[in-house]
Structures are given as structure tokens and as C-alpha cells.
Design a protein around this motif. Structure first.
Motif, PDB file in Angstrom:
ATOM      1  N   VAL A 195       0.839  -1.207   0.000  1.00 11.28           N
ATOM      2  CA  VAL A 195       0.000   0.000   0.000  1.00 11.28           C
ATOM      3  C   VAL A 195       0.869   1.251   0.000  1.00 11.28           C
ATOM      4  O   VAL A 195       0.598   2.216  -0.723  1.00 11.28           O
ATOM      5  CB  VAL A 195      -0.952  -0.009   1.212  1.00 11.28           C
ATOM      6  N   ALA A 196       1.935   1.230   0.797  1.00 12.60           N
ATOM      7  CA  ALA A 196       2.821   2.406   0.878  1.00 12.60           C
ATOM      8  C   ALA A 196       3.469   2.713  -0.466  1.00 12.60           C
ATOM      9  O   ALA A 196       3.634   3.885  -0.839  1.00 12.60           O
ATOM     10  CB  ALA A 196       3.889   2.168   1.942  1.00 12.60           C
ATOM     11  N   LEU A 197       3.830   1.655  -1.207  1.00 13.75           N
ATOM     12  CA  LEU A 197       4.465   1.849  -2.512  1.00 13.75           C
ATOM     13  C   LEU A 197       3.448   2.036  -3.639  1.00 13.75           C
ATOM     14  O   LEU A 197       3.821   2.406  -4.751  1.00 13.75           O
ATOM     15  CB  LEU A 197       5.361   0.645  -2.843  1.00 13.75           C
ATOM     16  N   GLY A 198       2.179   1.757  -3.335  1.00 17.96           N
ATOM     17  CA  GLY A 198       1.146   1.886  -4.368  1.00 17.96           C
ATOM     18  C   GLY A 198       1.106   0.725  -5.335  1.00 17.96           C
ATOM     19  O   GLY A 198       0.571   0.843  -6.430  1.00 17.96           O
ATOM     20  N   TRP A 199       1.668  -0.435  -4.933  1.00 22.98           N
ATOM     21  CA  TRP A 199       1.680  -1.605  -5.803  1.00 22.98           C
ATOM     22  C   TRP A 199       0.350  -2.364  -5.691  1.00 22.98           C
ATOM     23  O   TRP A 199      -0.182  -2.526  -4.589  1.00 22.98           O
ATOM     24  CB  TRP A 199       2.797  -2.559  -5.424  1.00 22.98           C
ATOM     25  N   GLN A 200      -0.138  -2.839  -6.813  1.00 23.11           N
ATOM     26  CA  GLN A 200      -1.322  -3.696  -6.819  1.00 23.11           C
ATOM     27  C   GLN A 200      -1.033  -5.052  -7.469  1.00 23.11           C
ATOM     28  O   GLN A 200      -1.461  -6.085  -6.976  1.00 23.11           O
ATOM     29  CB  GLN A 200      -2.481  -3.006  -7.538  1.00 23.11           C
ATOM     30  N   ASN A 201      -0.322  -5.015  -8.593  1.00 23.33           N
ATOM     31  CA  ASN A 201       0.014  -6.247  -9.310  1.00 23.33           C
ATOM     32  C   ASN A 201       1.478  -6.221  -9.713  1.00 23.33           C
ATOM     33  O   ASN A 201       2.053  -5.167  -9.962  1.00 23.33           O
ATOM     34  CB  ASN A 201      -0.859  -6.399 -10.562  1.00 23.33           C
ATOM     35  N   CYS A 202       2.066  -7.415  -9.781  1.00 20.98           N
ATOM     36  CA  CYS A 202       3.466  -7.535 -10.171  1.00 20.98           C
ATOM     37  C   CYS A 202       3.601  -8.512 -11.335  1.00 20.98           C
ATOM     38  O   CYS A 202       2.898  -9.532 -11.383  1.00 20.98           O
ATOM     39  CB  CYS A 202       4.319  -8.042  -9.012  1.00 20.98           C
ATOM     40  N   THR A 203       4.492  -8.199 -12.253  1.00 25.59           N
ATOM     41  CA  THR A 203       4.826  -9.101 -13.353  1.00 25.59           C
ATOM     42  C   THR A 203       6.278  -9.519 -13.198  1.00 25.59           C
ATOM     43  O   THR A 203       7.159  -8.676 -13.059  1.00 25.59           O
ATOM     44  CB  THR A 203       4.615  -8.405 -14.711  1.00 25.59           C
ATOM     45  N   LEU A 204       6.509 -10.821 -13.200  1.00 26.42           N
ATOM     46  CA  LEU A 204       7.851 -11.370 -13.053  1.00 26.42           C
ATOM     47  C   LEU A 204       8.288 -11.975 -14.379  1.00 26.42           C
ATOM     48  O   LEU A 204       7.574 -12.797 -14.950  1.00 26.42           O
ATOM     49  CB  LEU A 204       7.879 -12.450 -11.962  1.00 26.42           C
ATOM     50  N   MET A 205       9.437 -11.564 -14.869  1.00 28.50           N
ATOM     51  CA  MET A 205       9.963 -12.076 -16.140  1.00 28.50           C
ATOM     52  C   MET A 205      11.267 -12.820 -15.873  1.00 28.50           C
ATOM     53  O   MET A 205      12.235 -12.233 -15.380  1.00 28.50           O
ATOM     54  CB  MET A 205      10.209 -10.920 -17.122  1.00 28.50           C
ATOM     55  N   ARG A 206      11.281 -14.095 -16.182  1.00 30.16           N
ATOM     56  CA  ARG A 206      12.478 -14.901 -15.968  1.00 30.16           C
ATOM     57  C   ARG A 206      13.584 -14.467 -16.938  1.00 30.16           C
ATOM     58  O   ARG A 206      13.328 -14.265 -18.125  1.00 30.16           O
ATOM     59  CB  ARG A 206      12.171 -16.381 -16.201  1.00 30.16           C
ATOM     60  N   LEU A 207      14.778 -14.355 -16.438  1.00 26.17           N
ATOM     61  CA  LEU A 207      15.945 -14.035 -17.261  1.00 26.17           C
ATOM     62  C   LEU A 207      16.838 -15.266 -17.255  1.00 26.17           C
ATOM     63  O   LEU A 207      17.514 -15.548 -16.256  1.00 26.17           O
ATOM     64  CB  LEU A 207      16.684 -12.815 -16.693  1.00 26.17           C
ATOM     65  N   GLN A 208      16.821 -16.008 -18.348  1.00 30.06           N
ATOM     66  CA  GLN A 208      17.551 -17.263 -18.419  1.00 30.06           C
ATOM     67  C   GLN A 208      18.783 -17.135 -19.293  1.00 30.06           C
ATOM     68  O   GLN A 208      18.758 -16.454 -20.320  1.00 30.06           O
ATOM     69  CB  GLN A 208      16.640 -18.372 -18.944  1.00 30.06           C
ATOM     70  N   GLY A 209      19.843 -17.810 -18.901  1.00 29.26           N
ATOM     71  CA  GLY A 209      21.071 -17.800 -19.670  1.00 29.26           C
ATOM     72  C   GLY A 209      20.986 -18.690 -20.886  1.00 29.26           C
ATOM     73  O   GLY A 209      19.953 -19.315 -21.157  1.00 29.26           O
ATOM     74  N   ALA A 210      22.094 -18.764 -21.620  1.00 31.22           N
ATOM     75  CA  ALA A 210      22.114 -19.538 -22.862  1.00 31.22           C
ATOM     76  C   ALA A 210      21.824 -21.012 -22.625  1.00 31.22           C
ATOM     77  O   ALA A 210      21.264 -21.700 -23.481  1.00 31.22           O
ATOM     78  CB  ALA A 210      23.475 -19.380 -23.546  1.00 31.22           C
ATOM     79  N   THR A 211      22.184 -21.531 -21.426  1.00 31.10           N
ATOM     80  CA  THR A 211      21.954 -22.947 -21.119  1.00 31.10           C
ATOM     81  C   THR A 211      20.568 -23.192 -20.532  1.00 31.10           C
ATOM     82  O   THR A 211      20.230 -24.321 -20.203  1.00 31.10           O
ATOM     83  CB  THR A 211      23.022 -23.444 -20.136  1.00 31.10           C
ATOM     84  N   GLY A 212      19.782 -22.133 -20.411  1.00 30.28           N
ATOM     85  CA  GLY A 212      18.448 -22.283 -19.850  1.00 30.28           C
ATOM     86  C   GLY A 212      18.385 -22.139 -18.341  1.00 30.28           C
ATOM     87  O   GLY A 212      17.313 -22.232 -17.750  1.00 30.28           O
ATOM     88  N   VAL A 213      19.537 -21.915 -17.696  1.00 35.22           N
ATOM     89  CA  VAL A 213      19.589 -21.763 -16.246  1.00 35.22           C
ATOM     90  C   VAL A 213      19.085 -20.360 -15.875  1.00 35.22           C
ATOM     91  O   VAL A 213      19.441 -19.366 -16.525  1.00 35.22           O
ATOM     92  CB  VAL A 213      21.022 -21.966 -15.722  1.00 35.22           C
ATOM     93  N   LEU A 214      18.281 -20.289 -14.826  1.00 33.08           N
ATOM     94  CA  LEU A 214      17.758 -19.002 -14.384  1.00 33.08           C
ATOM     95  C   LEU A 214      18.901 -18.124 -13.875  1.00 33.08           C
ATOM     96  O   LEU A 214      19.624 -18.493 -12.953  1.00 33.08           O
ATOM     97  CB  LEU A 214      16.730 -19.220 -13.273  1.00 33.08           C
ATOM     98  N   ALA A 215      19.052 -16.946 -14.496  1.00 33.96           N
ATOM     99  CA  ALA A 215      20.114 -16.016 -14.112  1.00 33.96           C
ATOM    100  C   ALA A 215      19.589 -14.898 -13.236  1.00 33.96           C
ATOM    101  O   ALA A 215      20.295 -14.343 -12.397  1.00 33.96           O
ATOM    102  CB  ALA A 215      20.779 -15.431 -15.351  1.00 33.96           C
ATOM    103  N   GLY A 216      18.327 -14.539 -13.443  1.00 36.65           N
ATOM    104  CA  GLY A 216      17.749 -13.439 -12.689  1.00 36.65           C
ATOM    105  C   GLY A 216      16.290 -13.260 -13.021  1.00 36.65           C
ATOM    106  O   GLY A 216      15.694 -14.037 -13.763  1.00 36.65           O
ATOM    107  N   VAL A 217      15.714 -12.206 -12.459  1.00 33.73           N
ATOM    108  CA  VAL A 217      14.294 -11.907 -12.648  1.00 33.73           C
ATOM    109  C   VAL A 217      14.116 -10.404 -12.758  1.00 33.73           C
ATOM    110  O   VAL A 217      14.748  -9.646 -12.000  1.00 33.73           O
ATOM    111  CB  VAL A 217      13.434 -12.443 -11.466  1.00 33.73           C
ATOM    112  N   LEU A 218      13.281  -9.995 -13.691  1.00 34.95           N
ATOM    113  CA  LEU A 218      12.853  -8.594 -13.753  1.00 34.95           C
ATOM    114  C   LEU A 218      11.452  -8.536 -13.183  1.00 34.95           C
ATOM    115  O   LEU A 218      10.551  -9.263 -13.616  1.00 34.95           O
ATOM    116  CB  LEU A 218      12.856  -8.081 -15.189  1.00 34.95           C
ATOM    117  N   LEU A 219      11.255  -7.671 -12.197  1.00 32.47           N
ATOM    118  CA  LEU A 219       9.940  -7.451 -11.604  1.00 32.47           C
ATOM    119  C   LEU A 219       9.470  -6.056 -11.959  1.00 32.47           C
ATOM    120  O   LEU A 219      10.217  -5.084 -11.735  1.00 32.47           O
ATOM    121  CB  LEU A 219      10.017  -7.621 -10.068  1.00 32.47           C
ATOM    122  N   VAL A 220       8.268  -5.942 -12.521  1.00 34.78           N
ATOM    123  CA  VAL A 220       7.674  -4.622 -12.754  1.00 34.78           C
ATOM    124  C   VAL A 220       6.332  -4.587 -12.028  1.00 34.78           C
ATOM    125  O   VAL A 220       5.576  -5.558 -12.048  1.00 34.78           O
ATOM    126  CB  VAL A 220       7.488  -4.320 -14.260  1.00 34.78           C
TER     127      VAL A 220
END
Length: 222
Positions: A195-220
Motif C-alpha cells: 500500500v505504501a508503494l502503491g503496488w497492486q500487481n506484479c509481473t515477473l519475467m524470468r531471465l535465463q542464460g544460454a543454457t536455460g539456467v535461471l540467471a535473474g528476474v525482472l519485476l515490474v
């Protein structure tokens, strides 16, 4: 004119003698030898006007009837469904391409040695591209997710809250195998901070490396 009238009223308009219809462009119709005219608006799901369909003159040279109007309305309804479906498909493809572009950009940036600098640039660009309220980039560190960069005042929430965000993101990804995951903000943050940040919904995008291993995540957020 008659087309504008049909759009504003969202109702069919017809006449069996175009010379008696106020506002009609007689010169144009005379070029095509038009005597009768029927115009029906194409209405979308929320009653918005998507366009118009017009027909002129019976082949049998009989006058336009109420039955003809109902048939034209039925045809217009089907055309409106097709137009709206095409429009929604186009929007969906735009969103997919935007998400793909963000993923590719993140994978390129994450490969640089000076990760913090590029991570900050990336989340700023991601926030601008998506029109989101906030953007966060998390990177895989062993079995956990750690925040690499964020926009706004997220970093000021404290280390305990940031660790919980990383843990919540990992949990959400474990529950949802899709490349792009949509979750309520309360699955990522406690309600007070959401509520303080004004967030209601989040979208998570997987960032995978060339081998398919999860390297990170982008959250908007939103």
C-alpha cells in the motif's frame, strides 16, 4: 452527415431515397447511381464504435425493410467481433514483443562485469518502456534471489524486507513455471508496504542464460 449520425447514435440509419436524406453527399452517391442507403455501426464489447458498414440498393430494386436492417445488424455484430479479436491479438503480440525485448536486454546487460551500473540503467529503462510504477532486477545467488537494482524508494525498505522480496519471488516462480508470471503485489510484499508503494500487481519475467539456467528476474509493478 449520415455516417456521423450513425456513429453518434450507435444505431442503424437508412433511407429508400437518398435525395431525401439530410446531410448526405449526393454528388458522391450519384457517381455510383445509389438510390437506397443503409448504414450500421460496428459496436465493440463495451459499446464503443469500431467502424461502420454501409450497403446500398437491393438487387431486386425493392425498398429497405426492417428485416434488412436486422440482417445488417447481425452481420455488423460478427464483423465487430472479428475486428475486436484482431485488435486484442495485436495488443497481446505487442506486449509479448515488449517482454521479449526486455528479457533480451537484461540478458545482454547481465553479462557485463560492471553489473550494478548496468542493472540500474536496465531497471530505469524497463520502468520507462512498460510505464510501470516501479521496476526491480534480482539476480540468482546460489539458492536465493538478491536485488541488483531498483527504481524509486524500494531499496529503503530495509534488508529484511528486501530478503523477503527475493524469497517471495523465488516462491512465486516455483509455483508458476511460465516465462512471464503475473501475481498480486501481496504475494511479493506485505500488505502495508504494498500500500505504501502503491503496488497492486506484479509481473515477473524470468531471465535465463544460454543454457536455460535461471540467471535473474525482472519485476515490474503495475
Amino acid at each position: 452527415g449520415v455516417a456521423t449520425r450513425a456513429m453518434l447514435n450507435k444505431q442503424p440509419f437508412w433511407g429508400n431515397d437518398v435525395t431525401q436524406i439530410p446531410g448526405v453527399q449526393l454528388e458522391t452517391l450519384k457517381n455510383f447511381n445509389v438510390k437506397e442507403l443503409l448504414i450500421v455501426p460496428l459496436l465493440g464489447t463495451h459499446d464503443q464504435v469500431l467502424g461502420l458498414v454501409g450497403v446500398a440498393d437491393h438487387l431486386q430494386q425493392s425498398p429497405i425493410t426492417e428485416k434488412d436492417v436486422r440482417r445488417a445488424q447481425a452481420l455488423a455484430s460478427q464483423m465487430a467481433i472479428c475486428l475486436e479479436a484482431t485488435h486484442n491479438l495485436h495488443l497481446s503480440e505487442q506486449h509479448r514483443q515488449r517482454a521479449d525485448s526486455l528479457m533480451q536486454l537484461a540478458l545482454e546487460l547481465i553479462s557485463f562485469q560492471r553489473l550494478p551500473e548496468f542493472a540500474r540503467e536496465f531497471v530505469a529503462r524497463a520502468k520507462e518502456m512498460t510505464g510501470a510504477r516501479a521496476a526491480v532486477m534480482l539476480v540468482q545467488q546460489g539458492t536465493s534471489m538478491e536485488m541488483a537494482a531498483s527504481t524509486g524508494s524500494i531499496a529503503e525498505l530495509g534488508s529484511g524486507v528486501l530478503r523477503r522480496i527475493g524469497s517471495a519471488v523465488m516462491q512465486a516462480l516455483n509455483h508458476h513455471p511460465e516465462a512471464i508470471v503475473h501475481v498480486p503485489s501481496t504475494e511479493i510484499l506485505d500488505e502495508a508496504n504494498a500500500v505504501a508503494l502503491g503496488w497492486q500487481n506484479c509481473t515477473l519475467m524470468r531471465l535465463q542464460g544460454a543454457t536455460g539456467v535461471l540467471a535473474g528476474v525482472l519485476l515490474v509493478a503495475d
